[in-house]
Structures are given as structure tokens and as C-alpha cells.
Scaffold this active site. Structure first.
Site, PDB file in Angstrom:
ATOM      1  N   ASP A 159       0.887  -1.046  -0.029  1.00  0.00           N
ATOM      2  CA  ASP A 159      -0.003   0.021  -0.300  1.00  0.00           C
ATOM      3  C   ASP A 159       0.852   1.284  -0.284  1.00  0.00           C
ATOM      4  O   ASP A 159       1.787   1.344   0.667  1.00  0.00           O
ATOM      5  CB  ASP A 159      -0.832  -0.096   1.250  1.00  0.00           C
ATOM      6  CG  ASP A 159      -1.728   1.147   1.361  1.00  0.00           C
ATOM      7  OD1 ASP A 159      -2.278   1.536   0.477  1.00  0.00           O
ATOM      8  OD2 ASP A 159      -1.777   1.737   2.349  1.00  0.00           O
ATOM      9  N   THR A 165       0.514   4.692   0.715  1.00  0.00           N
ATOM     10  CA  THR A 165       0.276   5.574   1.847  1.00  0.00           C
ATOM     11  C   THR A 165       0.621   4.751   2.902  1.00  0.00           C
ATOM     12  O   THR A 165      -0.050   3.752   3.435  1.00  0.00           O
ATOM     13  CB  THR A 165      -1.002   6.122   2.014  1.00  0.00           C
ATOM     14  OG1 THR A 165      -1.340   6.870   0.795  1.00  0.00           O
ATOM     15  CG2 THR A 165      -0.970   7.105   3.127  1.00  0.00           C
ATOM     16  N   ASP A 197      -1.559  -0.064   6.438  1.00  0.00           N
ATOM     17  CA  ASP A 197      -1.756   0.319   7.870  1.00  0.00           C
ATOM     18  C   ASP A 197      -3.297   0.780   7.787  1.00  0.00           C
ATOM     19  O   ASP A 197      -3.561   1.263   9.033  1.00  0.00           O
ATOM     20  CB  ASP A 197      -0.836   1.389   7.884  1.00  0.00           C
ATOM     21  CG  ASP A 197      -0.945   2.460   7.254  1.00  0.00           C
ATOM     22  OD1 ASP A 197      -1.504   2.503   5.994  1.00  0.00           O
ATOM     23  OD2 ASP A 197      -0.343   3.864   7.362  1.00  0.00           O
TER      24      ASP A 197
END
Length: 804
Positions: free
Chosen positions: A320, A322, A560
Site C-alpha cells: 500500500d 500511503t 496500515d
């Protein structure tokens, strides 16, 4: 959950709708007296959530094993028939078990201390004050606040809802989020995907719906590992062979050879004990446990122990953007009004939008930092950001009394294809910048079509902070043959530009996930060719993981955010950042508490060390098993006494397997992880064991024809022991490759130790080893040299014919 200081519950502003984040004054939570009363009654959330096994479980699993039971019985028998030196194998097992317990307790201490750092800390409202507390301190009736990414830790009933959307897929299998309103039930194990609110705890501890499931899922485990599964399979076959071998040996020595009972028993035990690869299970556990300790020092929490091995086997890692490639925070680099929009007015709208969300995401937080709220604006209704719709919004009343619906989100989602502003946006995305569109909608906020036909007002340009170590980590994966796929909800061009700055191959051809085929087979083809995918929804992330797995890939997923939870759960290995949401930390097998993507190579290296080294030492242990079975069969066929006493094989096992294997199992190893553990071990162990067994038996037969007299059996055994030791030493020398100074020193020191036994009178007597004359000892050496040459040839042939 982000750290929040204690806050007083505020009265809602006059005319302000509770949907905009104000806390209802009526829900002040329990008083201190009520909390104490519930604690006294035992109405506490006392589910023992831990990352490691208890001390009792560790001791039990190391002591009460199948082979410890077998060896224990044989040890007792030897203690009865004597002498004590034939029972040395019992003391070795005690030492091995002790080492295993100590190492696992070290790992437990490391894991438990890290788990405290990484555990969820819910925000509970008591006496009108909201504060974070430990999960175990929640009591029945507590008012618990929720925000995006928070996990529902106990069952309850909704008190407040600010467009609260709950994902219950991990419990019900239903993929669509459920909008929760006051009075509706909450199930533990679900998590918040959008909005916020509060609920009161109605069931805590073991009574909660998912308590037992959560307890089992979060425990330290030693299962679901190819290494451990393969070793268990090997041990099962060994067990089957031991019983008939023991019966055959004792009967042949007692009735065919008419040997005295105690001597027959010693010879039978001598034949059975070396068949047991007793140290193999120990070394596997120790290698894993030490890996946990090493990673713990780097702030890496391994919630499931085989994850160390699992990450070393992955060939695709989905990242991912970000929080993984970029740091969590962002900065507003530019505000571009569109048309004749007033910049000052736009800044005020942005400030009011920021104030409307009590739990802003990083993008909105950057806007809040740049454009603080000004007086005169009121929020009447809010729509929190959702990864599925890609925008947030609020109904705002301005200072002039004008009411309007404002949206903030992805330009290519809110604007129709061909809109003139998209070309300008593409240029910004190509520079790796993130662009949000501020738009005005003519529809009500609760209208499903609120995002259609909006009027573009301004572009908010955000600058993302690249992680300084991300490029090196991506380069490491590329060198190791692991494909990296960047999967993000952001604009594909922007994601591609960021990945390109980090040197990811294929970043120049980003794919918009909205155009991915729905069919799994077709999706898998696109995924294997591409490297960067943007505008990916949470459900698509899950589908992409499944598509890659359908093509035989071992997939790791990092993330996250709450939008990563489903994919993390389905991936072979889920990796979460320590600063990530409670939900991601709960489902991930590995949590990077230091939030550093650069820790992943360390995890891969630990896994490769464990896999490579255990494969090496397993070959040593199983070579011993093979030659022990072969010798037992040969002596039964030739109707002669078993050549070795337990003391001889204890000495051989210690010097050629036990001590060297311990060092080799913990040594650095950068070999790439390869599948088919049992096949790879047995293709070397079987020919090595056959050669060693035949060489020792040939020496034994020649010695029987050479030596005569009452002390002949001891001389025959000594000659056969010399051949078996030298042959086993050559197997060790092969296993120890590639050589380094300490590996050469290890092999030489084992040889020196055996030489010390041969030349020291009291050790000769203790081990009943004494080379008689020169003819047979040198013959034994010659046979061992021939066996070593054959071993070398066979190992080279197997390596070429059956490459791993």
C-alpha cells in the site's frame, strides 16, 4: 489508534448537528464508583489476549513429546541394566529440552513486551472524560468511542453515530459495510471503516461474540509451517520403523545369538536410539525462537511464529503506498481555485470541512494544519471519508446564512470524463503529487447521487513524504526475485510517479483498477504484467490477492489503513505498520512497531536463515536415521550382534550431529527459500545414510574375521566406530559448505575431540573404545576414505540430476 490526550466531553454547539462530531452530553460514561463496583463483581474484559504461549504450555510442549517418552523409557531400562555410560543419551535429551525451554521463554519475554507496545488501547468515556485505557480494563457498561480503523473489542449497543459504518465481514462474511444507528447492536471482532461514534459495552470478557476467536487468532503458534509439517511427517515414518526394529533386535540377540539379557538390551537400545532425530524438532523451535528475539530487537512483532518462514517464501509482495512507501503525514503545497472562485472563501470552506470531521485522515489533517477553522461557519451534517466512495463531505452554513453541500475527494471520481480540469490534474499527478477536488453539490448529503454533477471549485495539491528507506527495500526485493506490486486507492498516475521516484520497474505504466476485468483469471494476467495499480477499492485489494494466489503465488500484503484489512487477512502473510489501525494490527501476522518498511528485509533474512539452516541440519539427523535402520536390518540378516553400544552412538551423534547442528542452525544463511522440504532433505540423507551404513558394516564384518578371543567384540566395535565417525564427518564437511573460518574450525574441532577420546586412557575405558593393532584401524580409515569419495560423487550427481 492514534494517541489522544484526555478530553472533556463538550456541550454541542447551538444548532450543531451531532453528526458533525459533537459528543452528546447525556453519554458521560460510568463514574469511578460504578467502575469499581463492576471490577469487584468481575465484570471486566479479562480475555487473556497474548502473542505467545504460556510458560506452562512451553514447558509441556518441550517435555512431553513422543520421542522424549520413548527415550525416557529406554533411559530407565539402561539405568536398570547399566552401566551409566550407556545412558548418556538420556542426559543429552535433558540438556536439549532445557535449551529449548530457555530459548522459547526468551522469545516469549520478547513477544509479550512488544505486544504491550502494539496492543489496542480503546478510548473510554468515564465521568465525562475520554481517555485511552488497556483493553483488559474495559468493564461492563463502559462507553467506548470509535473512529475509522478502530476495532470493536467487546459486544455492545450503539449510543452515538456520526455516519458510523462497520465492517463485519470477518465475522459474517458479508463484504458490504453496515451503517449503524443508535440502539443497534455491535459485535466484537468487527471494525470501523468510516465515520465515528460511541457504544456501550453489553458483553465483556469471554461472553463477547468474538472473544474466543480473537484469543485463538492472536496466540503464538508453531503450526502451519512447511518445515514443521515436513518434520512431523518424517517423525511419523521413523516411529513406524522403530517398533519392528526394536522387536527384531531384541529377539535376534536373545534367542539367535543366545546373548545375556542385559547385553542384548544394551545392543537393542544402541540400535534404536540413533534412529530418533531427537534434536531436529528442538533445533527448529530454537531457530524460530531466536529469530523472534532478533526481530524483536528491531521492533518487529511476530504474532504468528511461522510468519518468519512464510515471508521468506513469498514471491509477490503487495504494497500500500500511503504509510508504506510514503510517510503518513502530508503537506499542502498549493491551492488552485477553479473559475472565478474566491481563494479566501475557499480557505474558509476547507477549514470548516476540517472541523466537521473529529477523526481526520492524513489528507484532511494536512488541510486542517494549513487552513484552520474560522468563526461563523456551522456544520449541520457530515459524511466521513470512505475508501469505497473516495470522498468525504459536509453540509455547511456560512457566515452569510447560505447553506451548501461541499465534497472533498478524488477528482477523477467526482468529475465526469473529459472535464477540462482533469488534464491539469493529470499533470500534477505525473509529478507524484496528490490532488483533491473541492466541489459543491446541488444535492443533499444523504442523497446516493450527491457525488454526481458537482461544480468544481478548487484543487488542493498535497505533497507526499517519501520514506527514505523505501527505494533500498524495493531494490532488495527485486534482487531477491520478489515482485513488488503497489496497490493504492489514490490516482494511478500519481501512484506511478511516486513508485517511479523509488525506482520500481514498471512504474511508468500504472493501471487504473476501475478498468480491471472482474474475471479472476483475466485479472491475474493483468496483475502479473503490471506493477502499479491505482483507484483500488478495499474489495478489489482482496480480489487481487486471491487472483495472484490462484496463479500459484505466495503473496504478502502490507498496509496500515482500514481499507487494507480484508486483503491482509486473505494474504499468505499480512504485514501491518505499528501506527496503523487496530483492525490491521489485529489481522496481520507481522507488525512493524517502528513503522519502517525497511524492516521487512530483516524478516525475510531471518526466514531464509531458518529454512536454509534447518534443511542443512535435517540432512545430518536423517543420515543418522537411515544408517541406523540399515545397520539394524543388516545385523538381523547376518545373524550377528549389533556393532554398537548406546555410548558409542551418543559420542558419534554429539560430535558429528548434535554440537555442529546447533551452530549451523543459528548461522547466517542467505539462500533463497525453496519448497519441498522433505524431498530436498531425503534426496541427500538417503544415499548418505546408505553409504555410511554400508561402510561401517563392511568394516565390522572384516573386523569380525580378523579379531579373535574374548575381547574381540570390543575391538570390532572400535574399528566400526572409527569408519562410521570418519564417514559421518565427511557428511558434516559437505553440509558445512560454503566454508568460512568458523565452519572449518567447527569440523576440525569435532575431529580433534574424537582423537582425544581415542588417545586418553580413561576416556577409552569410559566409552569402551580402543583400536587394537594397526591393520584393522588403517583398514577402517581406508574404507572411510572410499566412502567419503563415493559420498562426494553422489552429492555432486544428485545436485546436478535433481536440482532444487
Amino acid at each position: 489508534m492514534t494517541q489522544r490526550a484526555k478530553t472533556e466531553v463538550e456541550e454541542p454547539e447551538p444548532g450543531r448537528h451531532s453528526d458533525c462530531g459533537a459528543v452528546e452530553a447525556a453519554h458521560r460514561g460510568l463514574s469511578a464508583a460504578e467502575v469499581a463496583e463492576r471490577v469487584a463483581r468481575g465484570e471486566v474484559n479479562d480475555v487473556p489476549v497474548r502473542s505467545s504461549r504460556s510458560t506452562a504450555e512451553i514447558v509441556r510442549s518441550n517435555v512431553f513429546t513422543r520421542f522424549n517418552a520413548i527415550i525416557g523409557v529406554l533411559f530407565v531400562i539402561i539405568l536398570i541394566v547399566g552401566p551409566i555410560q550407556d545412558g548418556l543419551f538420556g542426559f543429552v535429551i535433558v540438556a536439549n529440552t532445557g535449551i529449548g525451554i530457555i530459548q522459547e521463554l526468551r522469545a516469549k519475554k520478547t513477544l509479550d513486551s512488544l505486544a504491550v507496545v502494539g496492543e489496542a488501547r480503546p478510548t473510554v468515556r468515564r465521568d465525562g472524560v475520554a481517555a485511552e485505557i488497556a483493553t483488559s480494563e474495559v468493564v461492563l457498561g463502559d462507553v467506548i468511542e470509535l473512529g475509522p480503523g478502530d476495532k470493536v473489542i467487546v459486544d455492545g449497543e450503539v449510543l452515538e453515530s456520526d455516519s458510523l459504518e462497520i465492517d463485519e465481514s470477518l465475522l459474517t462474511g458479508e463484504a458490504d459495510p453496515v451503517v449503524k444507528k443508535p440502539g443497534e447492536p455491535m459485535m466484537s471482532g468487527s471494525f470501523v471503516v468510516a465515520g465515528g461514534g460511541a457504544f456501550t459495552a453489553t458483553k465483556v470478557g469471554r461472553e463477547a461474540y468474538a472473544a474466543q476467536l480473537a484469543e485463538e487468532a492472536s496466540r503464538f503458534t508453531l503450526v502451519h509451517s512447511e518445515l514443521r509439517t515436513g518434520i512431523s511427517k518424517i517423525l511419523k515414518y521413523v516411529t513406524w520403523m522403530m517398533v519392528p526394529t526394536a522387536i527384531g533386535l531384541i529377539l535376534s540377540h536373545l534367542f539367535t545369538l543366545n546373548m545375556a539379557g542385559p547385553e542384548a538390551v544394551r545392543r537393542m537400545v544402541g540400535g534404536i536410539v540413533p534412529m530418533i532425530p531427537e534434536g531436529l524438532v528442538l533445533l527448529t523451535s530454537v531457530a524460530f525462537a531466536i529469530g523472534v528475539v532478533r526481530l524483536g530487537r528491531k521492533q518487529c512483532l511476530v504474532q504468528e511464529l511461522p510468519a518468519i518462514e512464510g515471508l521468506a517464501r513469498v514471491d509477490v509482495v503487495c504494497l500500500d503506498k500511503t504509510g508504506t512507501l510514503t510517510e503518513g503525514g502530508m503537506d499542502v503545497s498549493e491551492l488552485r481555485p477553479l473559475g472565478d472562485s474566491d481563494p479566501v472563501y475557499i480557505q474558509q470552506v476547507l477549514g470548516a470541512l476540517g472541523e466537521s470531521d473529529p477523526r481526520p485522515n492524513p489528507s484532511l489533517q494536512a488541510i486542517i494544519d494549513s487552513y484552520p477553522a474560522v468563526g461563523g461557519w456551522r456544520c449541520t451534517e457530515s459524511l466521513p471519508f470512505s475508501s469505497a466512495r473516495k470522498y468525504s463531505g459536509a453540509a455547511l452554513n456560512g457566515p452569510d446564512g447560505e447553506s451548501a453541500t461541499w465534497l472533498l475527494g478524488a477528482p477523477d471520481v467526482l468529475l465526469p470524463a473529459g472535464d477540462p480540469a482533469l488534464a491539469e490534474i493529470d499533470e500534477l499527478n505525473a509529478q507524484g503529487l496528490r490532488v483533491l477536488l473541492l466541489a459543491r453539490s446541488a444535492k443533499e448529503l444523504d442523497d446516493p447521487e450527491v457525488g454526481r454533477d458537482v461544480r468544481a471549485t478548487a484543487l488542493v495539491v498535497l505533497e507526499q513524504r517519501l520514506r527514505p528507506d523505501a527505494a533500498d527495500t524495493l531494490r532488495y526485493f527485486a534482487e531477491q526475485g520478489v515482485q513488488a506490486k503497489v496497490i493504492s486507492g489514490d490516482n494511478a498516475v500519481s501512484v506511478g510517479a511516486v513508485a517511479g521516484q523509488l525506482g520500481l520497474p514498471g512504474a511508468d505504466a500504472p493501471v487504473d483498477a476501475r478498468r480491471l476485468p472482474a474475471d479472476q483469471e483475466e485479472m491475474a494476467k493483468v496483475l502479473e504484467q503490471g506493477a502499479v495499480f491505482g483507484r483500488v477499492t478495499p474489495q478489489q485489494k482482496r480480489d487481487m490477492v486471491a487472483a495472484l494466489q490462484s496463479r500459484g503465488h505466495n503473496v504478502a500484503m502490507t498496509g496500515d489503513g482500514v481499507n487494507d484489512v480484508l486483503a491482509l487477512k486473505d494474504a499468505d502473510i499480512g504485514v501491518s505498520m505499528g501506527s496503523g489501525s487496530e483492525a490491521t494490527r489485529a489481522v496481520a501476522q507481522i507488525v512493524l512497531l517502528n513503522n519502517s518498511f525497511a524492516t521487512l528485509p530483516s524478516v525475510v533474512a531471518e526466514g531464509r536463515r531458518v529454512i536454509g539452516n534447518i534443511t542443512r541440519v535435517a540432512t545430518l539427523f536423517l543420515t543418522k536415521t537411515v544408517y541406523s535402520v540399515l545397520l539394524a536390518i543388516l545385523v538381523a540378516c547376518w545373524q550377528i550382534p549389533y556393532p554398537y553400544l548406546p555410548r558409542h552412538l551418543t559420542l558419534l551423534s554429539t560430535l558429528t550431529i548434535g554440537i555442529p547442528a546447533f551452530f549451523l542452525a543459528l548461522a547466517p544463511n542467505r539462500e533463497r527459500a525453496r519448497p519441498h522440504f522433505v524431498k530436498r532433505v531425503m534426496r541427500y540423507a538417503i544415499p548418505s545414510g546408505l553409504i555410511a551404513g554400508i561402510a561401517a558394516f563392511v568394516t565390522y564384518l572384516l573386523a569380525r574375521s580378523y579379531y579373535t578371543g574374548p575381547d574381540a567384540l570390543a575391538a570390532e566395535t572400535s574399528a566400526a566406530t572409527l569408519t562410521l565417525f570418519l564417514t559421518s564427518m565427511w557428511v558434516l564437511a559437505i553440509i558445512a559448505r560454503p566454508y568460512s573460518w568458523w565452519r572449518i574450525g567447527l569440523v576440525l574441532s569435532m575431529g580433534l575431540a574424537f582423537l582425544v577420546v581415542l588417545v586418553t586412557p580413561w576416556l577409552q575405558s569410559f566409552f569402551e573404545l580402543k583400536l587394537v593393532g594397526t591393520t584393522m584401524p588403517w583398514t577402517a580409515v581406508g574404507i572411510a576414505v572410499a566412502a567419503a569419495a563415493l559420498l562426494e560423487a553422489v552429492w555432486r550427481f544428485v545436485g546436478r540430476k535433481f536440482p532444487a
